[in-house]
Design a protein around this motif. Structure first.
Motif, PDB file in Angstrom:
ATOM      1  N   LEU A   1      55.456 -11.986  16.880  1.00 51.13           N
ATOM      2  CA  LEU A   1      55.796 -10.753  16.169  1.00 51.13           C
ATOM      3  C   LEU A   1      54.802  -9.624  16.428  1.00 51.13           C
ATOM      4  CD1 LEU A   1      57.195 -11.612  12.618  1.00 51.13           C
ATOM      5  CD2 LEU A   1      58.332 -10.492  14.530  1.00 51.13           C
ATOM      6  N   ASP A   2      53.553  -9.970  16.635  1.00 49.06           N
ATOM      7  CA  ASP A   2      52.546  -8.930  16.868  1.00 49.06           C
ATOM      8  C   ASP A   2      52.442  -8.556  18.337  1.00 49.06           C
ATOM      9  OD1 ASP A   2      51.891  -8.733  14.258  1.00 49.06           O
ATOM     10  OD2 ASP A   2      50.312 -10.252  14.355  1.00 49.06           O
TER      11      ASP A   2
ATOM     12  N   LYS B   1      62.346  -6.949  15.115  1.00 47.79           N
ATOM     13  CA  LYS B   1      61.201  -7.529  14.423  1.00 47.79           C
ATOM     14  C   LYS B   1      61.515  -7.726  12.944  1.00 47.79           C
ATOM     15  CE  LYS B   1      56.887  -6.045  15.509  1.00 47.79           C
ATOM     16  NZ  LYS B   1      55.846  -5.109  16.050  1.00 47.79           N
ATOM     17  N   ASN B   2      62.151  -6.716  12.374  1.00 43.75           N
ATOM     18  CA  ASN B   2      62.502  -6.828  10.954  1.00 43.75           C
ATOM     19  C   ASN B   2      63.420  -8.007  10.676  1.00 43.75           C
ATOM     20  OD1 ASN B   2      60.946  -4.698  10.172  1.00 43.75           O
ATOM     21  ND2 ASN B   2      62.593  -3.185  10.374  1.00 43.75           N
TER      22      ASN B   2
ATOM     23  N   LYS C   1      70.725 -13.143  12.538  1.00 42.42           N
ATOM     24  CA  LYS C   1      69.837 -14.188  12.087  1.00 42.42           C
ATOM     25  C   LYS C   1      70.568 -15.147  11.165  1.00 42.42           C
ATOM     26  CE  LYS C   1      65.487 -15.249  10.027  1.00 42.42           C
ATOM     27  NZ  LYS C   1      64.290 -14.749   9.358  1.00 42.42           N
TER      28      LYS C   1
ATOM     29  N   ARG D   1      58.579 -16.116  15.910  1.00 43.90           N
ATOM     30  CA  ARG D   1      57.737 -15.452  14.921  1.00 43.90           C
ATOM     31  C   ARG D   1      56.271 -15.388  15.360  1.00 43.90           C
ATOM     32  NH1 ARG D   1      59.645 -17.821   9.682  1.00 43.90           N
ATOM     33  NH2 ARG D   1      61.177 -16.160   9.375  1.00 43.90           N
TER      34      ARG D   1
ATOM     35  N   ALA E   1      61.526 -11.283  10.954  1.00 42.70           N
ATOM     36  CA  ALA E   1      60.651 -11.508   9.803  1.00 42.70           C
ATOM     37  C   ALA E   1      61.451 -11.664   8.508  1.00 42.70           C
ATOM     38  CB  ALA E   1      59.668 -10.351   9.673  1.00 42.70           C
ATOM     39  N   GLY E   2      62.697 -11.156   8.497  1.00 40.75           N
ATOM     40  CA  GLY E   2      63.444 -11.077   7.242  1.00 40.75           C
ATOM     41  C   GLY E   2      64.355 -12.257   6.949  1.00 40.75           C
TER      42      GLY E   2
ATOM     43  N   ASN F   1      61.288 -19.738  14.359  1.00 39.12           N
ATOM     44  CA  ASN F   1      59.921 -20.150  14.039  1.00 39.12           C
ATOM     45  C   ASN F   1      58.970 -19.929  15.208  1.00 39.12           C
ATOM     46  OD1 ASN F   1      60.540 -20.871  11.470  1.00 39.12           O
ATOM     47  ND2 ASN F   1      60.884 -23.047  11.955  1.00 39.12           N
TER      48      ASN F   1
END
Lengths: 311, 311
Positions: free
Chosen positions: A253-254, A277-278, A297, A250, A281-282, A247
C-alpha cells in the motif's frame, strides 16, 4: 574506432549477417566495415517509393556496392502510402513494419542469423531525448539495445562524427538520407538546438546519456522480473476473472510504484491509483471502474473482470 | 490553482509547519497562501551573507512579512564562505547543509512537524533535466518528492507562470532571487534554451516530464525492494567477509542490471561487470579487484573482503 566493431561484435563464428543498407552514410559505412571483416554477409535494401527518383537512386547505389563487393543483394519495392492507409498507421510505422517483415523473410529464406542495423550512438541518445519529451515512460528511456531479437546494431558505439571521419578517409560513397520529414523535424531540433546546450553543461553528454540509458535498461529488467514474481504470488484466475490476494497486496500500500505496475494491465492509471488504494484498505464491496476492467473487493479478494459491454 | 495546495496538502490537522522563506517569489507566495489557509506556521529565513546588503534586504522583507501577519520569525546569519572552506565543499553544498541544519534545530526546539520548501513544478523538471545531463543516474531522475523526511513541498504542483500570475493578482511583495551563479547558469540554459524546444515537440512538456519522474520514482522503489530481498537470500556474512551464494547468483547471469545493483556496494562498475560474470560462471580461484573490495570465488561462494591496505 574500427576496433569497436570487433570488440563489441555480436556475431558468433559462422554467423551469416544480413545488413540493412539504405544508402545513407551510416549504413554504407557499416557495409564497408563488414566487407573488411571477412564475415559472410548479404545486403537488404527497402525501396519505400516515397521520394520518386531519389528512392530509385538510393537503391541503385546500394545495388552497385553489393555487386562491386560480390555480396548477395535483396531489394523490394513497397507501396508504403497504400499500406499505411490500409492499416491506418503513420507512414513511419508502415515503413517500419514493411522493413522488418522483409528482413525477417530474407533471413528465413536465405539462412541469415541476424540483421544488422546501422544506428549510431547519436541516433540512440536523440531517440532517448525525443522519447523523454514525448513521455513514453521508462521503456522509451532505455535506449536501443546493441543486440536482441536477431537484430544487431554494430554501429551503436560510434558517434556520428566518427562515422563521418571514417567515411571521408575511406572515400565511401553514400547518399544523403532525406526520409521522414516528421521524425527529421524533431530529431533536428534535438540535434541542433538541445544537445549543444546540454553539451555545454556536460562535454561528454553522449557518453553520459548512454550510460544512463544502460542503467535504466538494467533497472527495467529488474522491474519486470520483480513484478512477474509478485504476480505469481498474488494473482490467480477463476473463470473469466482475475483474483488478487488482498492480504498480500496490502503489504504494498505504501508503494504506489509497485501497485501501479501490478494493476496497469487492468487499466489502472495514476489518478485511479488512489481509489484503488482506498478499496484495498477498505471494506468489502468497494469498486473501481477503469476504461477496460471492473475491480471489486470481496473480503480477502480483489475480483477483476473485463468490461463486457463497451460502446 | 489555490485548490492544489489543499488537495495535495501534506499536512495533518494540528500540524505546525515551518516555512522556509528566502524572500523570492516562490516562497513569498507560499507564505501568503499559508496565511490564508489557517495553518499554524512559523517562518525560517537563512541569511547566507553572500550578497552583502542584498542579503540583508531579503531578510528585512521576510521579517516584515512575518511581523505583519503575526507569524513567529526565526532567522540566522551564516558565514557560508568560511563553512564551505573549512569543510572543503562548494558554496552551494555549504548553504544546503547550513539551511537544513537550521531548519532541523528550529523544528526540534519549537515543536514544528515539518518544513515547507517552495520548490515549484518548473524547478522540478529543470532539476530532472540537469541531472539527466550530468548523469546522476536514476535517483536523479525521480524528481523531488512532494513530501518526505519532514520536508513538504506544497508548491510542487504549480508552474512558475501560475505562481507569477497569483503573485501579481494578490500584489505579494518579493525580491528577485540572485543566489548561486553556477546553478543559475545551468538552470537558465535549461529553462531558456532547452525547455522551449522540447515544448515545441510536446506542448505539455512540464506535465509529461513530471509524470515520467513519478514513474521513475515508482520504478526506483521497486528496484530497492527487489534488491533488498534478493540480498537477503543470496548474501551472508562471515567474520569480516561478505559471502554470496554462487548458485543463486548464477540465476541472474543474463541480467546485468541485477548483478550490477547487487554488487555495486562492493565497487563493481560497468566495465568490471564482465569480469565478475566470468568468475561467477568459472572455476574456483577466480578473482576480481575493485577500488574498494577483493572478490574471490571459492567453490559455491563468492568471498568479498574490503581492501586492507590502500595508498
Amino acid at each position: 574506432f574500427l576496433k569497436y566493431i570487433d570488440e563489441n561484435r555480436m556475431i558468433r563464428k559462422g554467423d551469416r549477417v544480413l545488413m540493412a543498407v539504405s544508402g545513407g552514410i551510416d549504413s554504407m559505412v557499416m557495409a564497408y566495415l563488414f566487407t573488411r571483416s571477412g564475415s559472410e554477409t548479404g545486403i537488404a535494401h527497402c525501396n519505400f517509393c516515397l521520394r520518386g527518383k531519389e528512392s530509385d537512386k538510393d537503391e541503385e547505389l546500394v545495388r552497385k556496392f553489393a555487386a562491386g563487393h560480390g555480396i548477395p543483394f535483396f531489394s523490394k519495392r513497397f507501396d508504403t502510402k497504400v499500406y499505411a492507409k490500409n492499416n491506418k498507421i503513420s507512414i513511419q510505422m508502415a515503413a517500419r513494419e514493411l522493413r522488418y517483415g522483409f528482413f525477417g523473410e530474407i533471413m528465413k529464406k536465405h539462412g541469415y542469423n541476424s540483421t544488422a542495423i546501422a544506428h549510431n550512438l547519436n541516433d540512440n541518445i536523440e531517440t532517448l531525448l525525443i522519447n523523454l519529451t514525448r513521455g513514453t515512460g521508462i521503456t522509451g528511456l532505455t535506449g536501443m539495445r546493441p543486440a536482441g531479437n536477431n537484430i544487431i546494431r554494430p554501429m551503436l558505439f560510434a558517434t556520428r562524427e566518427a562515422i563521418e571521419n571514417y567515411c571521408r578517409k575511406n572515400k565511401i560513397r553514400y547518399r544523403e538520407d532525406k526520409s521522414n520529414a516528421e521524425t527529421k523535424y524533431m530529431r533536428n531540433k534535438i540535434r541542433h538546438l538541445v544537445i549543444p546546450v546540454l553539451r555545454d553543461i556536460n562535454p561528454s553528454i553522449e557518453h553520459t546519456l548512454n550510460e544512463t540509458a544502460e542503467r535504466l535498461s538494467g533497472v527495467n529488467e529488474i522491474v519486470s522480473v520483480f513484478i512477474d514474481r509478485l504476480r505469481g504470488e498474488i494473482q490467480t484466475e477463476r473463470e473469466d476473472n482475475i483474483i488478487l490476494n488482498v492480504n498480500l497486496l496490502r503489504l504494498y500500500l505504501d508503494n504506489p510504484g509497485i501497485l501501479y505496475e501490478l494493476t496497469k494491465p487492468f487499466g489502472i492509471t495514476s489518478p485511479l491509483l488512489k481509489d484503488l488504494k482506498n478499496i484495498i484498505a477498505g471494506r468489502t464491496g468497494g469498486k473501481v471502474l477503469t476504461d477496460t476492467h471492473r475491480i471489486m473487493k470481496n473480503r480477502n479478494e480483489l475480483i477483476i473482470s473485463p468490461h463486457r459491454c463497451r460502446d
